[in-house]
Motif scaffolding. Structure first.
Motif, short mmCIF file in Angstrom:
data_model
loop_
_atom_site.label_atom_id
_atom_site.label_comp_id
_atom_site.label_asym_id
_atom_site.label_seq_id
_atom_site.Cartn_x
_atom_site.Cartn_y
_atom_site.Cartn_z
N ALA A 178 10.25 29.15 16.41
CA ALA A 178 9.60 27.86 16.46
C ALA A 178 10.49 27.12 17.46
CB ALA A 178 10.27 27.08 15.16
N THR A 179 9.60 26.00 18.07
CA THR A 179 10.33 25.26 19.13
C THR A 179 10.61 23.92 18.79
OG1 THR A 179 8.15 24.39 19.96
CG2 THR A 179 8.83 26.83 20.88
N LYS A 180 11.36 23.08 19.71
CA LYS A 180 11.36 21.61 19.18
C LYS A 180 10.08 20.82 19.23
CE LYS A 180 16.04 21.33 21.78
NZ LYS A 180 16.62 20.78 22.91
N ALA A 181 9.05 21.42 20.17
CA ALA A 181 7.65 20.64 20.10
C ALA A 181 7.08 20.99 18.88
CB ALA A 181 6.97 21.35 21.11
N ASP A 182 7.18 21.94 18.11
CA ASP A 182 6.52 22.37 16.88
C ASP A 182 7.00 21.53 15.96
OD1 ASP A 182 5.01 24.71 17.99
OD2 ASP A 182 6.97 25.76 17.42
N ARG A 183 8.52 21.16 15.78
CA ARG A 183 9.07 20.60 14.95
C ARG A 183 8.66 18.70 15.09
NH1 ARG A 183 10.24 23.99 10.94
NH2 ARG A 183 11.63 25.61 11.71
N MET A 184 8.67 18.45 16.48
CA MET A 184 8.32 17.03 16.95
C MET A 184 7.17 16.79 16.28
SD MET A 184 8.23 15.39 20.54
CE MET A 184 6.60 16.17 21.01
N ALA A 185 6.15 17.58 16.34
CA ALA A 185 4.90 17.17 15.68
C ALA A 185 4.72 17.11 14.14
CB ALA A 185 3.81 18.22 16.07
N GLU A 186 5.71 17.92 13.59
CA GLU A 186 5.72 17.84 12.23
C GLU A 186 6.42 16.84 11.81
OE1 GLU A 186 8.70 20.47 9.00
OE2 GLU A 186 7.80 21.42 10.97
N ILE A 187 7.50 16.30 12.36
CA ILE A 187 8.28 15.10 12.02
C ILE A 187 7.55 13.61 12.34
CG2 ILE A 187 10.44 13.75 12.70
CD1 ILE A 187 11.68 16.49 12.93
N ALA A 188 6.93 13.84 13.59
CA ALA A 188 6.08 12.33 13.80
C ALA A 188 4.92 12.33 12.86
CB ALA A 188 5.78 12.51 15.37
N ALA A 189 4.28 13.34 12.41
CA ALA A 189 3.41 12.96 11.38
C ALA A 189 3.86 12.45 10.01
CB ALA A 189 2.75 14.50 11.17
N GLY A 190 5.01 12.87 9.65
CA GLY A 190 5.70 12.60 8.33
C GLY A 190 6.40 11.10 8.56
N ILE A 191 6.75 10.80 9.79
CA ILE A 191 7.17 9.23 9.85
C ILE A 191 6.20 8.22 10.14
CG2 ILE A 191 8.84 7.85 11.11
CD1 ILE A 191 10.42 10.31 11.72
N ALA A 192 5.41 8.47 11.01
CA ALA A 192 4.43 7.54 11.53
C ALA A 192 3.34 7.97 12.69
CB ALA A 192 5.13 6.01 12.29
N PRO A 193 2.37 8.46 11.72
CA PRO A 193 1.37 9.42 12.68
C PRO A 193 0.81 8.46 13.99
CG PRO A 193 0.84 9.70 10.38
CD PRO A 193 1.95 8.54 10.56
N ARG A 194 0.80 7.32 14.04
CA ARG A 194 0.06 6.64 14.88
C ARG A 194 1.25 5.98 16.10
NH1 ARG A 194 -4.24 2.90 11.83
NH2 ARG A 194 -5.44 4.45 10.96
N ALA A 195 2.49 6.29 15.62
CA ALA A 195 3.47 5.91 16.58
C ALA A 195 3.44 6.80 17.96
CB ALA A 195 4.97 6.17 16.10
N VAL A 196 4.13 6.04 19.03
CA VAL A 196 4.18 6.49 20.39
C VAL A 196 5.20 7.39 20.26
CG1 VAL A 196 4.49 6.26 22.62
CG2 VAL A 196 2.99 4.79 21.68
N THR A 197 5.33 8.71 20.85
CA THR A 197 6.46 9.53 21.10
C THR A 197 6.86 9.50 22.31
OG1 THR A 197 4.71 11.58 21.15
CG2 THR A 197 5.64 10.92 18.75
#
Length: 268
Positions: free
Chosen positions: A181-200
């Motif tokens: 698993a990569t940092k990018a994999d986790r980033m997508a997972e976390i962003a979806a849980g916090i605020a899907p429409r937020a800019v990353t």
């Protein structure tokens, strides 16, 4: 963090630690304090994403004031949930060590990892003080180390590990082995849980940060003269990925302040 959509953060910052938010030599993040304080004021999440262990990241996250944010640990091999201390030991790390022990000696010998060294050796090789080094050896999901063989042997080493589902990723200091698993994999997972429409926004300095930098809406390559660096990425030509002129937390601070300013100017 699961805020109401009406108050969801406009920006989520994902950040590597060593050589990025932490100074390569001193491990200090004080030069990034202005941006960190502004993020807290605006309610913007900071998701630390590092090859460090959960035991190392938990106190850093608390000291920075972002205990309510999840963190990506051991290069994406695991997660440290928001508000929680280091989780209990799993079996992934032991499986990696077992796979290493099954390798032919000519492939195994050039790789020396944290589990091959004493705490004192880890401290000497990382520059960490002994208390921090004791946290660094509390591996749960990965095994960092140094490769001393030839490039040809390294390719054979990585191919042999791949047969067991293990991948090797080069960071700013160490070659880290994990189950993929990569940092990018986790980033997508976390962003979806916090605020899907937020800019990353993602900031990093080493090859193991590339996927995360490329996957973010805005990526930043933080200057680090001590590591292998990052080759030019496609997103740089279009301005979606930028590079800092200053190193480490100083460059991090300027980049995050600039992104916050632009983000809030655009949306009012």
């Amino acid at each position: 963090m699961t805020p109401d959509p009406k108050t969801a953060p406009r920006l989520i910052v994902f950040s590597d630690l060593d050589g990025t938010l932490l100074c390569h030599d001193s491990y200090s993040w004080m030069q990034a304090l202005p941006a960190l304080k502004l993020m807290k004021t605006l309610g913007l999440p900071l998701v630390l994403a590092s090859s460090k262990t959960a035991a190392e990241i938990a106190p850093l996250r608390a000291d920075m004031g972002f205990l309510d944010c999840p963190a990506i640990v051991e290069n994406g091999a695991g997660l440290l949930p928001a508000g929680q201390e280091a989780p209990v030991q799993g079996d992934a790390h032991e499986a990696i060590l077992a796979c290493l022990d099954r390798l032919p000696q000519d492939l195994r010998a050039p790789f020396r990892g944290f589990s091959d060294w004493s705490v004192e050796e880890v401290a000497a090789r990382t520059g960490l003080a002994l208390p921090e080094a004791r946290l660094a050896v509390q591996r749960q999901f990965s095994e960092p180390g140094l490769w001393s063989g030839t490039e040809k042997m390294r390719l054979a080493f990585e191919a042999a590990l791949a047969e067991g589902g293990i991948v090797a990723r080069q960071g700013g200091r160490f070659l880290t082995l994990s189950f993929g698993a990569t940092k990018a994999d986790r980033m997508a997972e976390i962003a979806a849980g916090i605020a899907p429409r937020a800019v990353t926004m993602a900031l990093g300095d080493a090859p193991n940060d590339v996927e995360m930098i490329e996957a973010a809406d805005f990526g930043v390559i933080v200057r680090n003269l001590h590591g292998p660096g990052i080759a030019e990425l496609p997103g740089e030509a279009e301005g979606r990925i930028t590079r800092t002129a200053a190193q480490g937390p100083e460059g991090w601070n300027r980049a995050v302040l600039a992104r916050i300013s632009e983000q809030y100017e655009q949306r009012g």
